[in-house]
Design an enzyme around this catalytic site. Sequence first.
Site, PDB file in Angstrom:
ATOM      1  N   TYR A  33      -7.891  -5.449   7.312  1.00 23.54           N
ATOM      2  CA  TYR A  33      -7.601  -4.850   8.411  1.00 23.54           C
ATOM      3  C   TYR A  33      -7.764  -3.519   8.251  1.00 23.54           C
ATOM      4  O   TYR A  33      -7.864  -2.937   7.201  1.00 23.54           O
ATOM      5  CB  TYR A  33      -6.416  -5.182   8.949  1.00 23.54           C
ATOM      6  CG  TYR A  33      -5.081  -4.388   8.558  1.00 23.54           C
ATOM      7  CD1 TYR A  33      -4.600  -4.723   7.270  1.00 23.54           C
ATOM      8  CD2 TYR A  33      -4.456  -3.545   9.435  1.00 23.54           C
ATOM      9  CE1 TYR A  33      -3.653  -4.180   6.970  1.00 23.54           C
ATOM     10  CE2 TYR A  33      -3.388  -2.833   8.729  1.00 23.54           C
ATOM     11  CZ  TYR A  33      -2.906  -3.045   7.603  1.00 23.54           C
ATOM     12  OH  TYR A  33      -1.875  -2.415   6.913  1.00 23.54           O
ATOM     13  N   ARG A  52     -13.419   2.172   3.726  1.00 23.01           N
ATOM     14  CA  ARG A  52     -12.538   1.327   3.002  1.00 23.01           C
ATOM     15  C   ARG A  52     -12.441  -0.108   3.366  1.00 23.01           C
ATOM     16  O   ARG A  52     -12.294  -0.971   2.512  1.00 23.01           O
ATOM     17  CB  ARG A  52     -11.061   1.904   3.367  1.00 23.01           C
ATOM     18  CG  ARG A  52      -9.825   1.334   2.768  1.00 23.01           C
ATOM     19  CD  ARG A  52      -8.558   2.044   3.132  1.00 23.01           C
ATOM     20  NE  ARG A  52      -8.201   1.967   4.378  1.00 23.01           N
ATOM     21  CZ  ARG A  52      -7.171   2.732   4.769  1.00 23.01           C
ATOM     22  NH1 ARG A  52      -6.257   3.322   4.266  1.00 23.01           N
ATOM     23  NH2 ARG A  52      -6.858   2.618   6.344  1.00 23.01           N
ATOM     24  N   ARG A 100      -8.048 -26.426   5.856  1.00 27.30           N
ATOM     25  CA  ARG A 100      -7.406 -25.721   5.113  1.00 27.30           C
ATOM     26  C   ARG A 100      -7.285 -26.308   3.414  1.00 27.30           C
ATOM     27  O   ARG A 100      -6.637 -27.281   3.289  1.00 27.30           O
ATOM     28  CB  ARG A 100      -5.847 -25.871   5.415  1.00 27.30           C
ATOM     29  CG  ARG A 100      -4.720 -25.231   4.646  1.00 27.30           C
ATOM     30  CD  ARG A 100      -3.532 -25.296   5.234  1.00 27.30           C
ATOM     31  NE  ARG A 100      -2.309 -24.381   4.433  1.00 27.30           N
ATOM     32  CZ  ARG A 100      -1.959 -24.918   3.180  1.00 27.30           C
ATOM     33  NH1 ARG A 100      -2.433 -26.059   2.525  1.00 27.30           N
ATOM     34  NH2 ARG A 100      -1.297 -23.963   2.594  1.00 27.30           N
ATOM     35  N   HIS A 102      -7.283 -24.224  -0.125  1.00 25.96           N
ATOM     36  CA  HIS A 102      -7.039 -22.870  -0.950  1.00 25.96           C
ATOM     37  C   HIS A 102      -8.278 -22.096  -1.351  1.00 25.96           C
ATOM     38  O   HIS A 102      -8.416 -20.852  -0.927  1.00 25.96           O
ATOM     39  CB  HIS A 102      -6.130 -22.921  -1.940  1.00 25.96           C
ATOM     40  CG  HIS A 102      -4.662 -23.221  -1.776  1.00 25.96           C
ATOM     41  ND1 HIS A 102      -4.411 -24.569  -1.115  1.00 25.96           N
ATOM     42  CD2 HIS A 102      -3.661 -22.645  -1.465  1.00 25.96           C
ATOM     43  CE1 HIS A 102      -2.951 -24.791  -0.748  1.00 25.96           C
ATOM     44  NE2 HIS A 102      -2.554 -23.588  -1.056  1.00 25.96           N
ATOM     45  N   LYS A 149      -6.764  -3.315   1.629  1.00 26.80           N
ATOM     46  CA  LYS A 149      -5.908  -3.230   2.913  1.00 26.80           C
ATOM     47  C   LYS A 149      -6.014  -4.596   3.583  1.00 26.80           C
ATOM     48  O   LYS A 149      -6.584  -4.895   4.495  1.00 26.80           O
ATOM     49  CB  LYS A 149      -6.622  -2.239   4.028  1.00 26.80           C
ATOM     50  CG  LYS A 149      -5.689  -1.636   4.868  1.00 26.80           C
ATOM     51  CD  LYS A 149      -5.915  -0.565   5.404  1.00 26.80           C
ATOM     52  CE  LYS A 149      -5.040  -0.228   6.946  1.00 26.80           C
ATOM     53  NZ  LYS A 149      -3.673  -0.068   6.331  1.00 26.80           N
ATOM     54  N   GLU A 182       4.798   3.717  -2.232  1.00 24.42           N
ATOM     55  CA  GLU A 182       4.645   4.226  -0.984  1.00 24.42           C
ATOM     56  C   GLU A 182       5.371   3.506   0.230  1.00 24.42           C
ATOM     57  O   GLU A 182       6.169   2.835  -0.214  1.00 24.42           O
ATOM     58  CB  GLU A 182       3.131   3.946  -0.765  1.00 24.42           C
ATOM     59  CG  GLU A 182       2.785   2.366  -0.731  1.00 24.42           C
ATOM     60  CD  GLU A 182       1.371   1.804  -0.362  1.00 24.42           C
ATOM     61  OE1 GLU A 182       0.663   2.511   0.335  1.00 24.42           O
ATOM     62  OE2 GLU A 182       1.072   0.901  -0.808  1.00 24.42           O
ATOM     63  N   LEU A 207      -2.097   2.244  -1.750  1.00 24.72           N
ATOM     64  CA  LEU A 207      -3.246   2.135  -0.807  1.00 24.72           C
ATOM     65  C   LEU A 207      -3.741   3.480  -0.687  1.00 24.72           C
ATOM     66  O   LEU A 207      -3.017   4.308  -0.672  1.00 24.72           O
ATOM     67  CB  LEU A 207      -2.962   1.677   0.644  1.00 24.72           C
ATOM     68  CG  LEU A 207      -3.899   1.658   1.456  1.00 24.72           C
ATOM     69  CD1 LEU A 207      -5.089   0.339   1.276  1.00 24.72           C
ATOM     70  CD2 LEU A 207      -3.538   1.436   3.218  1.00 24.72           C
TER      71      LEU A 207
HETATM   72  N1  PDD Z   1      -0.814   1.537   7.715  1.00 26.97           N
HETATM   73  N2  PDD Z   1       0.263   2.606   2.814  1.00 26.97           N
HETATM   74  C1  PDD Z   1       0.154   1.271   3.499  1.00 26.97           C
HETATM   75  C2  PDD Z   1       1.010   0.113   2.877  1.00 26.97           C
HETATM   76  C3  PDD Z   1      -0.339   1.290   4.979  1.00 26.97           C
HETATM   77  O1  PDD Z   1      -0.143   0.342   5.706  1.00 26.97           O
HETATM   78  C4  PDD Z   1      -0.754   2.576   5.601  1.00 26.97           C
HETATM   79  C5  PDD Z   1      -1.271   2.410   6.926  1.00 26.97           C
HETATM   80  C6  PDD Z   1      -0.888   3.450   4.729  1.00 26.97           C
HETATM   81  C7  PDD Z   1      -1.733   4.886   5.144  1.00 26.97           C
HETATM   82  O2  PDD Z   1      -3.205   4.742   5.490  1.00 26.97           O
HETATM   83  P1  PDD Z   1      -3.972   5.461   6.670  1.00 26.97           P
HETATM   84  O3  PDD Z   1      -3.476   7.048   6.401  1.00 26.97           O
HETATM   85  O4  PDD Z   1      -5.361   5.027   6.237  1.00 26.97           O
HETATM   86  O5  PDD Z   1      -3.337   4.942   7.985  1.00 26.97           O
HETATM   87  C8  PDD Z   1      -0.657   3.556   3.225  1.00 26.97           C
HETATM   88  C9  PDD Z   1      -1.391   1.235   9.051  1.00 26.97           C
HETATM   89  C10 PDD Z   1      -1.388   2.654   9.926  1.00 26.97           C
HETATM   90  C11 PDD Z   1      -0.843   0.036   9.783  1.00 26.97           C
HETATM   91  O6  PDD Z   1      -0.548  -0.939   9.032  1.00 26.97           O
HETATM   92  O7  PDD Z   1      -0.477  -0.025  10.746  1.00 26.97           O
END
Ligand code: PDD
Length: 299
Positions: A33, A52, A100, A102, A149, A182, A207
Amino acid sequence: MSRIAYVNGHYVPHRDAAVHIEDRAYQFADGVYEVCEVRAGRLIDERRHMERLKRSLRELRIAEPMGEASLGVVLREVARRNRIRDGIVYLQVSRGVAPRNHGFPDPAVRPAVVVTARRLDIAAAERRAAKGVAVVTVPETRWARVDIKSVSLLPNVLAKQAATEAGAFEAWFVDADGLVTEGSSSNAWIVTAEDVLVTAPADLGVLRGVTRTLVVEVAARLGLAFQERRYSLKEALAAKEAFMTSATSLVTPIVKVDGQMIGDGRAGALSRALRFHSRDAAERGGELSSPRMAVLTKD
Ligand code: PDD
């Protein structure tokens, strides 16, 4: 006004938008996402979000569902149809719908694409940033590939809920060595006593946030010292300032970690200046209107 979502080629009323029960994201979290900020009707940092996304898809060997330009059109169209001036667009791509099993479907199926949009209350976000927010820490329990992501967000969900229940805004993951990785949906930063900005390297455990990259560039243009290195929770608690970055929070000062005050317990001067300049740069496609750092008075 009714909300509109995009689901696999169709713009549909949000309340009727649905995916199949055998969607791989629903059953296996087998999808990726992006969340992109919309500001004054424009997508912020679209190119980096697309880059990304393509990387995440490549890492999971999911085909690109459509060309980058077409995807950009869909994101803008969903924002437009929902009359979003300031908010976010959410894009999810799953491996698709298949019985389904895996392993990957063979032959491959068409990736499923969903786009939604939602307004953000920017006045509330500004008030929050002016005051600063609290975070709590939680053990790092996520899978090792958080550089992708992906929608495998259950540990993040539990962390954010723990923060909410503790009256905090965000949770910071701390690994077995006591190092901060993070936040549950943001990157984590500290400012040392010597005014050095520090954030963990965007490798397998963190991330590469689009906002993080923007802040690194803004800091360089402002001549601020920056180090990409690991830091401990102990160092964070003794830091002069702390802040978080994400597409939804931009740069938001942190004033408390696990109930302990950071600095003087007020939103830090550098964090606030970085919020100001990052907003400026985001709206100007990466350029700063002035390379001189703003001195913002505390209210
Ligand atoms: N999340 N780390 C994680 C685990 C995140 O889910 C996000 C962003 C970030 C920051 O990434 P960016 O600057 O590209 O938004 C770091 C989004 C906002 C979400 O999951 O809603």
